[in-house]
Design a protein around this motif. Structure first.
Motif, PDB file in Angstrom:
ATOM      1  N   THR A  36       0.868  -1.170   0.000  1.00 58.91           N
ATOM      2  CA  THR A  36       0.000   0.000   0.000  1.00 58.91           C
ATOM      3  C   THR A  36       0.906   1.221   0.000  1.00 58.91           C
ATOM      4  O   THR A  36       1.563   1.523   0.999  1.00 58.91           O
ATOM      5  N   ALA A  37       0.977   1.884  -1.143  1.00 60.75           N
ATOM      6  CA  ALA A  37       1.774   3.094  -1.318  1.00 60.75           C
ATOM      7  C   ALA A  37       1.044   4.006  -2.296  1.00 60.75           C
ATOM      8  O   ALA A  37       1.316   3.999  -3.493  1.00 60.75           O
ATOM      9  N   PRO A  38       0.088   4.803  -1.803  1.00 64.56           N
ATOM     10  CA  PRO A  38      -0.717   5.647  -2.694  1.00 64.56           C
ATOM     11  C   PRO A  38       0.109   6.643  -3.509  1.00 64.56           C
ATOM     12  O   PRO A  38      -0.241   6.954  -4.638  1.00 64.56           O
ATOM     13  N   ASP A  39       1.206   7.145  -2.936  1.00 69.45           N
ATOM     14  CA  ASP A  39       2.032   8.109  -3.672  1.00 69.45           C
ATOM     15  C   ASP A  39       2.649   7.504  -4.928  1.00 69.45           C
ATOM     16  O   ASP A  39       2.935   8.209  -5.886  1.00 69.45           O
ATOM     17  N   CYS A  40       2.846   6.183  -4.917  1.00 64.43           N
ATOM     18  CA  CYS A  40       3.452   5.490  -6.066  1.00 64.43           C
ATOM     19  C   CYS A  40       2.410   4.783  -6.924  1.00 64.43           C
ATOM     20  O   CYS A  40       2.758   4.096  -7.881  1.00 64.43           O
ATOM     21  N   GLY A  41       1.150   4.888  -6.549  1.00 68.50           N
ATOM     22  CA  GLY A  41       0.090   4.238  -7.308  1.00 68.50           C
ATOM     23  C   GLY A  41       0.005   2.739  -7.058  1.00 68.50           C
ATOM     24  O   GLY A  41      -0.474   1.996  -7.905  1.00 68.50           O
ATOM     25  N   VAL A  48       8.618  -7.965  -6.145  1.00 70.41           N
ATOM     26  CA  VAL A  48       9.769  -7.095  -5.925  1.00 70.41           C
ATOM     27  C   VAL A  48      10.826  -7.418  -6.972  1.00 70.41           C
ATOM     28  O   VAL A  48      11.205  -8.569  -7.150  1.00 70.41           O
ATOM     29  N   ARG A  49      11.285  -6.383  -7.699  1.00 69.44           N
ATOM     30  CA  ARG A  49      12.368  -6.565  -8.674  1.00 69.44           C
ATOM     31  C   ARG A  49      13.726  -6.336  -8.048  1.00 69.44           C
ATOM     32  O   ARG A  49      14.666  -7.065  -8.315  1.00 69.44           O
ATOM     33  N   ALA A  50      13.842  -5.262  -7.245  1.00 75.35           N
ATOM     34  CA  ALA A  50      15.149  -4.928  -6.674  1.00 75.35           C
ATOM     35  C   ALA A  50      14.974  -4.078  -5.427  1.00 75.35           C
ATOM     36  O   ALA A  50      13.979  -3.378  -5.269  1.00 75.35           O
ATOM     37  N   LEU A  51      15.960  -4.144  -4.542  1.00 76.84           N
ATOM     38  CA  LEU A  51      16.037  -3.313  -3.341  1.00 76.84           C
ATOM     39  C   LEU A  51      17.347  -2.549  -3.411  1.00 76.84           C
ATOM     40  O   LEU A  51      18.402  -3.156  -3.558  1.00 76.84           O
ATOM     41  N   SER A  52      17.272  -1.241  -3.320  1.00 75.69           N
ATOM     42  CA  SER A  52      18.509  -0.473  -3.355  1.00 75.69           C
ATOM     43  C   SER A  52      18.366   0.740  -2.442  1.00 75.69           C
ATOM     44  O   SER A  52      17.598   1.646  -2.740  1.00 75.69           O
ATOM     45  N   GLU A  59       7.309  -4.564  -9.981  1.00 82.61           N
ATOM     46  CA  GLU A  59       7.086  -4.951 -11.373  1.00 82.61           C
ATOM     47  C   GLU A  59       6.870  -3.743 -12.281  1.00 82.61           C
ATOM     48  O   GLU A  59       7.480  -3.626 -13.327  1.00 82.61           O
ATOM     49  N   ALA A  60       5.988  -2.832 -11.863  1.00 77.61           N
ATOM     50  CA  ALA A  60       5.596  -1.754 -12.757  1.00 77.61           C
ATOM     51  C   ALA A  60       6.216  -0.403 -12.422  1.00 77.61           C
ATOM     52  O   ALA A  60       6.207   0.494 -13.260  1.00 77.61           O
ATOM     53  N   THR A  61       6.732  -0.240 -11.210  1.00 74.09           N
ATOM     54  CA  THR A  61       7.201   1.079 -10.798  1.00 74.09           C
ATOM     55  C   THR A  61       8.276   0.979  -9.728  1.00 74.09           C
ATOM     56  O   THR A  61       8.502  -0.092  -9.163  1.00 74.09           O
ATOM     57  N   GLU A  62       8.921   2.096  -9.487  1.00 73.34           N
ATOM     58  CA  GLU A  62       9.855   2.220  -8.376  1.00 73.34           C
ATOM     59  C   GLU A  62       9.227   3.134  -7.342  1.00 73.34           C
ATOM     60  O   GLU A  62       8.480   4.049  -7.683  1.00 73.34           O
ATOM     61  N   SER A  66      10.026   5.418   2.019  1.00 67.67           N
ATOM     62  CA  SER A  66       9.267   6.320   2.888  1.00 67.67           C
ATOM     63  C   SER A  66       7.815   6.471   2.437  1.00 67.67           C
ATOM     64  O   SER A  66       6.965   6.875   3.223  1.00 67.67           O
ATOM     65  N   SER A  67       7.498   6.142   1.185  1.00 65.46           N
ATOM     66  CA  SER A  67       6.126   6.249   0.676  1.00 65.46           C
ATOM     67  C   SER A  67       5.293   5.007   0.944  1.00 65.46           C
ATOM     68  O   SER A  67       4.084   5.033   0.771  1.00 65.46           O
ATOM     69  N   VAL A  68       5.928   3.924   1.360  1.00 62.53           N
ATOM     70  CA  VAL A  68       5.204   2.670   1.604  1.00 62.53           C
ATOM     71  C   VAL A  68       4.510   2.757   2.955  1.00 62.53           C
ATOM     72  O   VAL A  68       5.142   2.937   3.992  1.00 62.53           O
TER      73      VAL A  68
END
Length: 173
Positions: A36-41, A48-52, A59-62, A66-68
Protein backbone atom coordinates in the motif's frame (compact mmCIF):
# COMPACT_ATOMS: atom_id res chain seq x y z
CA UNK A 1 33.42 7.19 34.28
CA UNK A 2 32.89 8.55 30.75
CA UNK A 3 34.05 5.25 29.29
CA UNK A 4 31.52 3.32 31.42
CA UNK A 5 28.74 5.69 30.33
CA UNK A 6 29.75 5.31 26.70
CA UNK A 7 29.80 1.51 27.02
CA UNK A 8 26.26 1.51 28.48
CA UNK A 9 24.95 3.79 25.72
CA UNK A 10 26.58 1.67 23.00
CA UNK A 11 25.23 -1.54 24.54
CA UNK A 12 21.69 -0.16 24.61
CA UNK A 13 21.63 1.59 21.24
CA UNK A 14 23.48 -0.81 18.94
CA UNK A 15 20.78 -3.53 19.17
CA UNK A 16 18.12 -0.91 18.40
CA UNK A 17 20.05 0.20 15.36
CA UNK A 18 20.58 -3.33 14.10
CA UNK A 19 16.86 -4.16 14.16
CA UNK A 20 15.41 -3.25 10.80
CA UNK A 21 12.66 -4.68 8.65
CA UNK A 22 15.13 -6.32 6.29
CA UNK A 23 16.94 -8.09 9.17
CA UNK A 24 13.71 -9.66 10.36
CA UNK A 25 12.30 -10.49 6.94
CA UNK A 26 14.05 -11.75 3.86
CA UNK A 27 12.70 -9.68 1.00
CA UNK A 28 14.59 -10.63 -2.10
CA UNK A 29 14.04 -9.90 -5.78
CA UNK A 30 11.21 -12.10 -6.94
CA UNK A 31 9.36 -12.01 -3.57
CA UNK A 32 5.59 -11.69 -3.77
CA UNK A 33 4.28 -8.78 -1.68
CA UNK A 34 1.12 -6.77 -1.05
CA UNK A 35 1.97 -3.08 -0.97
CA UNK A 36 0.00 0.00 0.00
CA UNK A 37 1.77 3.09 -1.32
CA UNK A 38 -0.72 5.65 -2.69
CA UNK A 39 2.03 8.11 -3.67
CA UNK A 40 3.45 5.49 -6.07
CA UNK A 41 0.09 4.24 -7.31
CA UNK A 42 0.42 0.86 -5.56
CA UNK A 43 -2.38 -0.86 -3.70
CA UNK A 44 -2.28 -4.62 -4.12
CA UNK A 45 -0.09 -7.56 -5.00
CA UNK A 46 3.14 -7.17 -6.91
CA UNK A 47 6.59 -8.70 -7.27
CA UNK A 48 9.77 -7.10 -5.93
CA UNK A 49 12.37 -6.57 -8.67
CA UNK A 50 15.15 -4.93 -6.67
CA UNK A 51 16.04 -3.31 -3.34
CA UNK A 52 18.51 -0.47 -3.35
CA UNK A 53 19.06 1.85 -0.41
CA UNK A 54 15.89 3.85 0.11
CA UNK A 55 14.12 2.65 -3.07
CA UNK A 56 12.07 -0.45 -3.81
CA UNK A 57 11.61 -1.49 -7.43
CA UNK A 58 8.42 -3.41 -8.17
CA UNK A 59 7.09 -4.95 -11.37
CA UNK A 60 5.60 -1.75 -12.76
CA UNK A 61 7.20 1.08 -10.80
CA UNK A 62 9.86 2.22 -8.38
CA UNK A 63 8.91 3.63 -5.00
CA UNK A 64 10.84 5.25 -2.15
CA UNK A 65 10.57 3.24 1.07
CA UNK A 66 9.27 6.32 2.89
CA UNK A 67 6.13 6.25 0.68
CA UNK A 68 5.20 2.67 1.60
CA UNK A 69 2.40 2.68 4.18
CA UNK A 70 2.04 -1.08 4.50
CA UNK A 71 3.76 -4.16 3.10
CA UNK A 72 2.85 -7.82 3.54
CA UNK A 73 5.15 -10.68 2.52
CA UNK A 74 3.72 -13.86 0.99
CA UNK A 75 4.45 -16.87 3.22
CA UNK A 76 2.85 -19.72 1.26
CA UNK A 77 -0.52 -21.42 1.44
CA UNK A 78 -2.38 -22.90 4.37
CA UNK A 79 -5.18 -25.43 4.57
CA UNK A 80 -8.11 -25.67 6.94
CA UNK A 81 -7.65 -29.38 7.73
CA UNK A 82 -7.28 -28.73 11.48
CA UNK A 83 -10.40 -26.59 11.68
CA UNK A 84 -12.31 -29.15 9.62
CA UNK A 85 -11.20 -31.95 11.94
CA UNK A 86 -12.38 -30.06 15.04
CA UNK A 87 -15.75 -29.15 13.52
CA UNK A 88 -16.18 -32.67 12.19
CA UNK A 89 -15.36 -34.22 15.57
CA UNK A 90 -17.88 -32.00 17.36
CA UNK A 91 -20.67 -32.55 14.84
CA UNK A 92 -19.94 -36.27 14.40
CA UNK A 93 -19.52 -36.91 18.13
CA UNK A 94 -22.71 -35.10 19.06
CA UNK A 95 -24.82 -36.71 16.36
CA UNK A 96 -23.29 -40.15 17.04
CA UNK A 97 -24.03 -39.91 20.77
CA UNK A 98 -27.59 -38.68 20.30
CA UNK A 99 -28.32 -41.09 17.46
CA UNK A 100 -27.01 -44.20 19.20
CA UNK A 101 -28.75 -43.33 22.47
CA UNK A 102 -32.13 -42.75 20.84
CA UNK A 103 -31.96 -45.76 18.51
CA UNK A 104 -30.27 -48.40 20.67
CA UNK A 105 -31.55 -47.56 24.17
CA UNK A 106 -35.22 -48.48 23.50
CA UNK A 107 -34.09 -51.84 22.08
CA UNK A 108 -32.28 -52.73 25.31
CA UNK A 109 -34.20 -50.73 27.92
CA UNK A 110 -34.11 -53.57 30.51
CA UNK A 111 -30.32 -53.32 31.09
CA UNK A 112 -30.07 -49.51 31.22
CA UNK A 113 -26.99 -49.46 28.98
CA UNK A 114 -28.13 -46.31 27.14
CA UNK A 115 -25.25 -44.26 28.53
CA UNK A 116 -22.69 -46.71 27.18
CA UNK A 117 -24.40 -46.64 23.80
CA UNK A 118 -24.18 -42.84 23.79
CA UNK A 119 -20.48 -42.91 24.73
CA UNK A 120 -19.66 -45.51 22.09
CA UNK A 121 -21.68 -43.65 19.43
CA UNK A 122 -20.07 -40.34 20.39
CA UNK A 123 -16.52 -41.71 20.16
CA UNK A 124 -17.17 -43.50 16.88
CA UNK A 125 -19.06 -40.53 15.38
CA UNK A 126 -16.40 -38.08 16.60
CA UNK A 127 -13.57 -40.09 15.04
CA UNK A 128 -15.35 -40.48 11.71
CA UNK A 129 -16.43 -36.83 11.76
CA UNK A 130 -12.84 -35.68 12.42
CA UNK A 131 -11.55 -37.80 9.55
CA UNK A 132 -14.21 -36.56 7.15
CA UNK A 133 -13.91 -32.93 8.34
CA UNK A 134 -10.13 -32.85 7.94
CA UNK A 135 -10.50 -34.15 4.38
CA UNK A 136 -13.02 -31.43 3.57
CA UNK A 137 -10.87 -28.76 5.29
CA UNK A 138 -7.83 -29.83 3.29
CA UNK A 139 -9.65 -28.93 0.07
CA UNK A 140 -9.99 -25.27 1.16
CA UNK A 141 -6.75 -23.29 0.93
CA UNK A 142 -5.80 -19.68 1.52
CA UNK A 143 -2.69 -17.54 1.12
CA UNK A 144 -0.66 -16.73 4.23
CA UNK A 145 0.60 -13.15 4.50
CA UNK A 146 2.83 -11.65 7.17
CA UNK A 147 3.05 -7.91 7.74
CA UNK A 148 6.51 -6.46 7.28
CA UNK A 149 7.24 -3.98 10.07
CA UNK A 150 8.22 -0.80 8.33
CA UNK A 151 11.40 0.82 9.50
CA UNK A 152 9.65 3.94 10.86
CA UNK A 153 11.93 4.69 13.79
CA UNK A 154 15.66 4.36 13.47
CA UNK A 155 18.36 5.04 16.06
CA UNK A 156 21.93 5.21 14.85
CA UNK A 157 25.17 5.48 16.76
CA UNK A 158 28.38 5.75 14.78
CA UNK A 159 31.95 6.96 15.16
CA UNK A 160 33.06 10.06 13.29
CA UNK A 161 36.40 10.61 11.59
CA UNK A 162 37.54 13.05 14.30
CA UNK A 163 37.22 10.37 17.02
CA UNK A 164 33.89 11.54 18.45
CA UNK A 165 30.57 9.67 18.22
CA UNK A 166 27.33 10.70 16.58
CA UNK A 167 23.94 9.73 17.99
CA UNK A 168 21.07 10.11 15.52
CA UNK A 169 17.32 9.60 15.62
CA UNK A 170 15.00 9.34 12.65
CA UNK A 171 11.24 9.08 12.79
CA UNK A 172 9.18 8.78 9.64
CA UNK A 173 5.45 9.23 10.33
Amino acid sequence: MRLLYLAVVVTLLVPLHSLSAQDLFTIEPGSRVRVTAPDCGLDGETIVRALSGETLAFEATECPTSSVLRMDLYRGRKTYAGVGAIVGAIVGGTSGAIGSYTVLNPLDASTGAGTWYAVFGGVLGGGLGALFGSGIGYLFKADRWEEVPLDRFRVSFAPRSDGRFVLGFRFAP
